[in-house]
Every structure is written in C-alpha cells, then in structure tokens.
Scaffold this motif. Structure first.
Motif: not given
Length: 186
Positions: A168-186
């Motif tokens: 997958i492209p780097p920007a999509l990978y970064a977005k997935r990491l960000q979403n994962r971090e947001l879910k873990m913070a909740v």
C-alpha cells in the motif's frame, strides 16, 4: 591557522525499526544536473516508519543553515522527529546544524563514515527517486525540477504501493497507523 584534529568516534549504534510516525527521519542528498550542465542537489527527507517522503528540497547548493531551515519548516507543519539520521556530510556537521540540534534537543544519529547501509531507509528511497524520477527527466531549470519532483513525491506518497508496507502507499499506511493509535487511545 590551526588545524582541527579529528575526534575519534565510537561506531554508531544501530537504530531499531520505528513503530510510529515521526520517530525516525532519514536525510540525505541526491545530485543531478540540469540540461545546461548546471549541478542541482536534492535534500531528501523520509519518515522511516511510514516510508513517506516528508520533503524533497531542491537547490544549486546547500549550507547547514539551509538544511536547518527545511527542518524548522517541517517542525511547524508536521512536528519534529525524535531522531534524525544522516551521514556525516558537511551540511549536517555544520555549525548551524549543531546549534539547531542543541536548540531543539533532537537526537541526531550520524551513521559511520562509508557505511550508507546504516541509513538503508534513505538509500532505498533515493534509489527509487533516481530510477523513477531523475533518470526519466531532463530538467531545463530549477523551477521545472521542483514541479516535476513534487508531482513524483505526491505519486510516491499517495499512489505507489510499497512492498515493506504490505503493498500500500505510504500515506495510506500512515493513516492506518494514526487510526490504530486513535482507537487504542479511546
């Protein structure tokens, strides 16, 4: 005139694979020429975790002050990395850069001289940059180079699949990491 003696350095300690964006940035220079033979230089900066190309700065020459200016802009627009990794080039060893390191307290990791494989992330990126962009274009001037390189950077970040990221492209990978971090913070 006093000669500065070279300080003995311990070998660079390896940096582990980063697990989050802005943990490690890798920097280097790529050289090319314009159609008229004038030299051009590109400062390439990538995020070692997401493999995103954070910036490519083009110019006919670079000083340490120019490198720090590019990093100061990224600090405002993106936030600063925990670690910045580079070779021991004069632009990175400059007085301006040393002042920047002290002021920002960023940890700068200098690889061992003659060991580019210690900064494999940027070396891999620079090979792709050369093969997929620089070798395919003859730039008439600096402005044209900047336009073409910025288009390539956008395609690299947003469209081009990256094998180390699960195709997958780097920007999509970064977005997935960000979403994962947001879910873990909740």
């Amino acid at each position: 005139n006093r000669r500065r003696s070279k300080q003995k350095r311990l070998p660079a300690q390896p940096i582990g694979v980063p697990e989050r964006p802005n943990q490690v940035w890798a920097l280097d220079f790529v050289h090319d020429t314009l159609a008229d033979g004038k030299k051009i230089k590109f400062l390439t900066i990538i995020d070692a975790c997401t493999r995103e190309c954070i910036d490519i700065v083009a110019g006919h020459g670079f000083s340490g002050a120019r490198v720090t200016r590019a990093l100061e802009i990224l600090d405002v627009t993106r936030g600063l990395a925990d670690v910045i990794m580079s070779d021991n080039g004069p632009e990175f060893q400059s007085r301006a850069n040393m002042k920047y390191i002290a002021r920002t307290r960023v940890r700068w990791h200098f690889i061992d001289p003659g060991k580019p494989n210690q900064n494999a992330w940027i070396e891999s990126f620079n090979g792709k940059f050369r093969d997929e962009c620089l070798n395919l274009h003859t730039f008439s001037d600096l402005e044209e180079a900047i336009q073409i390189v910025n288009r390539w950077k956008d395609e690299y970040n947003n469209l081009r699949p990256h094998s180390a990221l699960g195709r997958i492209p780097p920007a999509l990978y970064a977005k997935r990491l960000q979403n994962r971090e947001l879910k873990m913070a909740v």
